[in-house]
Scaffold this active site. Structure first.
Site, PDB file in Angstrom:
ATOM      1  N   ASN A  71      33.766  30.246  16.844  1.00 60.23           N
ATOM      2  CA  ASN A  71      32.625  31.063  16.385  1.00 60.23           C
ATOM      3  C   ASN A  71      33.090  32.065  15.334  1.00 60.23           C
ATOM      4  OD1 ASN A  71      29.964  31.887  16.317  1.00 60.23           O
ATOM      5  ND2 ASN A  71      30.223  33.406  17.936  1.00 60.23           N
ATOM      6  N   SER A  90      29.046  43.188  29.248  1.00 64.39           N
ATOM      7  CA  SER A  90      27.794  43.344  28.500  1.00 64.39           C
ATOM      8  C   SER A  90      26.761  44.063  29.347  1.00 64.39           C
ATOM      9  CB  SER A  90      27.261  41.952  28.125  1.00 64.39           C
ATOM     10  OG  SER A  90      25.930  42.024  27.688  1.00 64.39           O
ATOM     11  N   TYR A 140      24.881  33.011  30.680  1.00 62.76           N
ATOM     12  CA  TYR A 140      25.850  33.817  29.920  1.00 62.76           C
ATOM     13  C   TYR A 140      26.109  35.127  30.656  1.00 62.76           C
ATOM     14  CZ  TYR A 140      27.324  37.584  26.960  1.00 62.76           C
ATOM     15  OH  TYR A 140      27.963  38.700  26.489  1.00 62.76           O
ATOM     16  N   LYS A 198      29.535  36.873  32.870  1.00 66.20           N
ATOM     17  CA  LYS A 198      30.092  38.230  32.737  1.00 66.20           C
ATOM     18  C   LYS A 198      30.130  38.919  34.101  1.00 66.20           C
ATOM     19  CE  LYS A 198      30.841  38.360  28.294  1.00 66.20           C
ATOM     20  NZ  LYS A 198      32.243  38.399  27.770  1.00 66.20           N
ATOM     21  N   PHE A 204      26.217  47.612  24.726  1.00 66.14           N
ATOM     22  CA  PHE A 204      24.783  47.499  24.537  1.00 66.14           C
ATOM     23  C   PHE A 204      24.560  46.580  23.333  1.00 66.14           C
ATOM     24  CE2 PHE A 204      22.777  49.819  27.965  1.00 66.14           C
ATOM     25  CZ  PHE A 204      23.936  50.151  28.657  1.00 66.14           C
ATOM     26  N   ASN A 205      23.946  47.020  22.258  1.00 65.70           N
ATOM     27  CA  ASN A 205      23.678  46.047  21.180  1.00 65.70           C
ATOM     28  C   ASN A 205      24.517  46.328  19.936  1.00 65.70           C
ATOM     29  OD1 ASN A 205      21.365  45.861  23.094  1.00 65.70           O
ATOM     30  ND2 ASN A 205      20.727  44.282  21.627  1.00 65.70           N
TER      31      ASN A 205
HETATM   32  C1  WQD Z   1      16.954  42.700  20.397  1.00 67.27           C
HETATM   33  C2  WQD Z   1      15.455  42.937  20.310  1.00 67.27           C
HETATM   34  C3  WQD Z   1      14.140  41.031  20.957  1.00 67.27           C
HETATM   35  C4  WQD Z   1      15.457  38.497  17.598  1.00 67.27           C
HETATM   36  C5  WQD Z   1      21.418  40.079  23.386  1.00 67.27           C
HETATM   37  C6  WQD Z   1      22.072  39.511  24.603  1.00 67.27           C
HETATM   38  C7  WQD Z   1      23.089  40.483  25.126  1.00 67.27           C
HETATM   39  C8  WQD Z   1      24.053  40.880  24.024  1.00 67.27           C
HETATM   40  C9  WQD Z   1      23.304  41.429  22.816  1.00 67.27           C
HETATM   41  C10 WQD Z   1      26.049  39.587  24.250  1.00 67.27           C
HETATM   42  C11 WQD Z   1      14.685  42.345  21.492  1.00 67.27           C
HETATM   43  C12 WQD Z   1      13.939  41.342  19.484  1.00 67.27           C
HETATM   44  C13 WQD Z   1      15.291  39.549  18.493  1.00 67.27           C
HETATM   45  C14 WQD Z   1      14.376  38.118  16.767  1.00 67.27           C
HETATM   46  C15 WQD Z   1      13.023  39.838  17.763  1.00 67.27           C
HETATM   47  N1  WQD Z   1      24.846  39.790  23.642  1.00 67.27           N
HETATM   48  N2  WQD Z   1      14.093  40.199  18.568  1.00 67.27           N
HETATM   49  N3  WQD Z   1      13.191  38.799  16.892  1.00 67.27           N
HETATM   50  O1  WQD Z   1      18.351  40.323  23.562  1.00 67.27           O
HETATM   51  O2  WQD Z   1      18.818  42.836  23.473  1.00 67.27           O
HETATM   52  O3  WQD Z   1      20.715  41.237  23.733  1.00 67.27           O
HETATM   53  O4  WQD Z   1      22.382  40.404  22.407  1.00 67.27           O
HETATM   54  O5  WQD Z   1      26.596  40.285  25.050  1.00 67.27           O
HETATM   55  O6  WQD Z   1      23.783  39.840  26.165  1.00 67.27           O
HETATM   56  O7  WQD Z   1      21.069  39.352  25.590  1.00 67.27           O
HETATM   57  O8  WQD Z   1      19.524  41.374  21.568  1.00 67.27           O
HETATM   58  O9  WQD Z   1      19.201  41.127  19.151  1.00 67.27           O
HETATM   59  O10 WQD Z   1      18.524  39.204  20.658  1.00 67.27           O
HETATM   60  O11 WQD Z   1      17.153  41.296  20.634  1.00 67.27           O
HETATM   61  O12 WQD Z   1      11.934  40.432  17.853  1.00 67.27           O
HETATM   62  O13 WQD Z   1      14.458  37.166  15.933  1.00 67.27           O
HETATM   63  O14 WQD Z   1      14.956  42.272  19.155  1.00 67.27           O
HETATM   64  O15 WQD Z   1      12.907  40.682  21.570  1.00 67.27           O
HETATM   65  O16 WQD Z   1      13.611  43.231  21.783  1.00 67.27           O
HETATM   66  P1  WQD Z   1      19.227  41.444  23.142  1.00 67.27           P
HETATM   67  P2  WQD Z   1      18.625  40.668  20.443  1.00 67.27           P
END
Ligand code: WQD
Length: 335
Positions: free
Chosen positions: A37, A126, A150, A154, A179-180
């Site tokens: 990746n 995570s 996934y 973890k 977090f993010n």
């Molecule tokens: C963020 C927000 C979506 C994409 C994930 C994994 C977590 C971690 C981080 C590994 C949400 C919205 C998203 C899009 C959207 N990864 N969204 N349109 O789901 O909080 O966390 O990534 O550890 O384990 O679950 O992150 O960026 O996917 O979503 O509206 O095309 O953006 O609904 O509210 P998430 P995300």
């Protein structure tokens, strides 16, 4: 004698930024990565950014003989374990691929660390292990539950580490719950640039802004949040990398197992992130509201106080810098 860190998945998004921070802090860095990746040129960029050398072993953390070779050739003092598959949606479609890879690699790594008497570990976990929290902000002692394979890998690995610590008190382990993570190194030389269609919000925004994708789909605007769209705790990947340096200091100094939230404590909605991105980069991000994505929660943000108290870690970069750096990376790599 410099402290030598083995970074599994060190060519990945968070791994590469962490390698830069460690090298600049005076650590020696050894990377193992199978480039499933990421790509080898990321390691070259790490060297370019820091002016320091990185020892690279191409291969899979599930390969016990390769790990034994690395530990025999390199005197490893501490390990940061990033290497894992991390796409939530894919894990639902291919659970065995995720359980095999994420668990097998970790157990193999731990067995070799034990055999080589290297028992200091920083583990990449995570916030997904908190499931759908009943209240906010999230603290480390909140109930743990997961809704996808996934996240379950973890959670299982956290349990393996806790059992290992009970069996052998010699282990010193820091479990970091991210977090993010978004953004990119300010040099624009490394960042997050998934080859295929991104699952996560920020890389998708960036590709729409860069006209590689036509329009952003916002997954639902009927959540019980400030503007109806999902709220998350976005943390700059460089801040996250600095959190790993603090965690290494901790596991070198004390022999305990503990968990730490790495977030800012601030929640931003999807619409707020889109608007901020457009403003700071003076670019248009067309979007449409579509239905919710299965498995999404309304809001998730950290109480970051324990990481501050125990690690001396506090995220410093704000959402505007995250947006600026994320776009800068893709503009640079496109040129
Ligand atoms: C963020 C927000 C979506 C994409 C994930 C994994 C977590 C971690 C981080 C590994 C949400 C919205 C998203 C899009 C959207 N990864 N969204 N349109 O789901 O909080 O966390 O990534 O550890 O384990 O679950 O992150 O960026 O996917 O979503 O509206 O095309 O953006 O609904 O509210 P998430 P995300």
């Amino acid at each position: 004698m410099k402290t030598k860190v083995l970074v599994t998945g060190g060519a990945g998004f968070i791994g590469s930024h962490t390698c830069c921070i460690l090298l600049e802090a005076g650590y020696e860095v050894v990377v193992i990565d199978n480039f499933s990746n990421s790509s080898p040129n990321v390691v070259e960029k790490i060297k370019e950014i820091t002016g320091k050398d990185v020892v690279l072993y191409e291969g899979n953390v599930c390969d016990k003989s390769l790990l034994k070779t690395i530990f025999e050739k390199e005197k490893i003092d501490v390990v940061i374990h990033f290497a894992a598959f991390k796409a939530v949606g894919e894990s639902v479609r291919l659970p065995l691929k995720y359980y095999r890879n994420n668990l097998d690699s970790t157990i193999t790594l731990l067995e070799v660390m034990e055999e080589e008497n290297c028992k200091r570990l920083v583990f990449s976990s995570s916030a997904t292990v908190y499931g759908s929290p009943k209240t906010l902000p999230i603290k480390e002692d909140f109930p743990l539950s997961t809704t996808n394979p996934y996240g379950t890998t973890k959670l299982m690995i956290e349990q393996i580490l806790k059992d290992l610590k009970i069996a052998d008190d010699d282990w010193s382990i820091a479990i970091l719950r991210y977090f993010n993570p978004i953004g990119a190194h300010p040099s624009g030389l490394i960042g997050e640039n998934p080859n295929d269609i991104p699952n996560n919000l920020m890389p998708y925004i960036v590709k729409v802004a860069n006209k590689e994708l036509e329009i952003l789909s916002i997954f639902g605007d009927d959540y019980n949040t400030k503007d109806g769209t999902g709220v998350r705790d976005y943390i700059h990947v460089v801040d996250l990398a600095k959190g790993h340096e603090k965690a290494i200091e901790k596991v070198l100094k004390e022999k305990k197992l503990d968990c730490y939230n790495l977030g800012t404590g601030e929640g931003y909605s999807v619409l707020e992130l889109v608007e901020t991105f457009q403003k700071v980069n003076e670019v248009d991000v067309p979007y449409k509201i579509v239905q919710r994505r299965a498995g999404d929660i309304a809001s998730c943000y950290a109480d970051p106080s324990y990481a501050l108290k125990e690690l001396g870690f506090k995220a410093e970069k704000g959402i505007e810098e995250m947006c600026r750096d994320a776009y800068n990376f893709v503009k640079k790599s496109k040129n």
